[in-house]
Design a protein around this motif. Structure first.
Motif, PDB file in Angstrom:
ATOM      1  N   LYS A 123     -10.496  -7.072   1.868  1.00 47.90           N
ATOM      2  CA  LYS A 123     -10.657  -7.280   3.308  1.00 47.90           C
ATOM      3  C   LYS A 123      -9.333  -7.700   3.935  1.00 47.90           C
ATOM      4  N   LEU A 124      -8.611  -8.604   3.258  1.00 44.83           N
ATOM      5  CA  LEU A 124      -7.303  -9.025   3.771  1.00 44.83           C
ATOM      6  C   LEU A 124      -6.341  -7.844   3.835  1.00 44.83           C
ATOM      7  N   ALA A 125      -6.333  -7.039   2.788  1.00 46.94           N
ATOM      8  CA  ALA A 125      -5.445  -5.878   2.762  1.00 46.94           C
ATOM      9  C   ALA A 125      -5.812  -4.903   3.879  1.00 46.94           C
ATOM     10  N   ARG A 126      -7.081  -4.706   4.127  1.00 45.57           N
ATOM     11  CA  ARG A 126      -7.524  -3.806   5.194  1.00 45.57           C
ATOM     12  C   ARG A 126      -7.099  -4.344   6.560  1.00 45.57           C
ATOM     13  N   ASP A 127      -7.315  -5.660   6.779  1.00 48.11           N
ATOM     14  CA  ASP A 127      -6.936  -6.266   8.058  1.00 48.11           C
ATOM     15  C   ASP A 127      -5.429  -6.170   8.289  1.00 48.11           C
ATOM     16  N   GLN A 128      -4.647  -6.413   7.242  1.00 53.08           N
ATOM     17  CA  GLN A 128      -3.192  -6.323   7.375  1.00 53.08           C
ATOM     18  C   GLN A 128      -2.761  -4.886   7.638  1.00 53.08           C
ATOM     19  N   GLU A 130      -4.454  -2.623   9.211  1.00 52.26           N
ATOM     20  CA  GLU A 130      -4.817  -2.284  10.589  1.00 52.26           C
ATOM     21  C   GLU A 130      -3.812  -2.876  11.573  1.00 52.26           C
ATOM     22  N   GLN A 131      -3.295  -4.076  11.288  1.00 50.51           N
ATOM     23  CA  GLN A 131      -2.337  -4.716  12.184  1.00 50.51           C
ATOM     24  C   GLN A 131      -0.980  -4.035  12.114  1.00 50.51           C
ATOM     25  N   VAL A 132      -0.563  -3.619  10.948  1.00 51.68           N
ATOM     26  CA  VAL A 132       0.753  -3.016  10.762  1.00 51.68           C
ATOM     27  C   VAL A 132       0.770  -1.579  11.262  1.00 51.68           C
ATOM     28  N   ALA A 133      -0.256  -0.844  11.072  1.00 50.18           N
ATOM     29  CA  ALA A 133      -0.285   0.571  11.446  1.00 50.18           C
ATOM     30  C   ALA A 133      -0.231   0.692  12.963  1.00 50.18           C
ATOM     31  N   PRO A 134       0.657   1.585  13.469  1.00 49.43           N
ATOM     32  CA  PRO A 134       0.718   1.766  14.921  1.00 49.43           C
ATOM     33  C   PRO A 134      -0.565   2.411  15.404  1.00 49.43           C
ATOM     34  N   SER A 135      -0.900   2.059  16.607  1.00 50.03           N
ATOM     35  CA  SER A 135      -2.118   2.647  17.138  1.00 50.03           C
ATOM     36  C   SER A 135      -1.840   4.101  17.460  1.00 50.03           C
ATOM     37  N   THR A 136      -2.666   4.930  17.000  1.00 53.68           N
ATOM     38  CA  THR A 136      -2.487   6.360  17.222  1.00 53.68           C
ATOM     39  C   THR A 136      -3.292   6.750  18.445  1.00 53.68           C
ATOM     40  N   PRO A 137      -2.734   7.642  19.258  1.00 54.79           N
ATOM     41  CA  PRO A 137      -3.472   8.049  20.456  1.00 54.79           C
ATOM     42  C   PRO A 137      -4.720   8.826  20.081  1.00 54.79           C
ATOM     43  N   GLN A 138      -5.692   8.675  20.900  1.00 53.30           N
ATOM     44  CA  GLN A 138      -6.935   9.389  20.681  1.00 53.30           C
ATOM     45  C   GLN A 138      -6.718  10.860  21.016  1.00 53.30           C
TER      46      GLN A 138
END
Length: 143
Positions: A123-128, A130-138
């Motif tokens: 869960k920690l790895a998943r949360d990290q 998600e925070q590091v990955a740039p938000s990709t446009p829809q």
């Protein structure tokens, strides 16, 4: 010439024979074991007291042999001395079963703790991630 023998003399000279089948000592299957008791039929001769006692003694011997065999097998499976008393054998087996149950419960609890730790790490790895990955446009949106 042979003297004429009456029916009483015949019975005295020839011992009575039981019409029962030979008892089986195998305990593998109840189907192979002969049926206990007297055979059915109207013309069977009644057993004498000695024959009844002998039959009952045979049944008791079979019962004791089966019990002794089962006790030896249980003692062997439990890792005990084959000459242990029945009471001590039962106490020993019960204690071993309780110990095994406790060990199994402890093993399950240990595995559960490890799995919970692994879940937290994931869960920690998943949360990290998600925070590091740039938000990709829809898809379908333009800048």
């Amino acid at each position: 010439m042979d003297p004429v023998k009456d029916s009483n003399n015949l019975n005295e000279e020839q011992p009575r024979q039981s019409q029962e089948p030979e008892p089986s000592t195998s305990t593998d299957s109840k189907r192979t074991r002969p049926k206990r008791g007297r055979p059915r039929g109207a013309n069977r001769t009644p057993l004498s007291l000695e024959e009844k006692r002998a039959r009952n003694a045979q049944y008791e011997r079979e019962r004791r042999e089966e019990l002794a065999k089962a006790q030896r097998e249980l003692a062997e499976a439990a890792g005990c001395d084959p000459n242990i008393t029945q009471t001590n054998l039962m106490i020993n087996v019960i204690m071993r079963l309780k110990t095994k149950r406790r060990e199994r419960l402890e093993d399950i609890k240990r595995v559960n703790r490890k799995l919970k730790k692994k879940i937290k790490k994931l869960k920690l790895a998943r949360d990290q991630a998600e925070q590091v990955a740039p938000s990709t446009p829809q898809p379908g949106t333009t800048f």
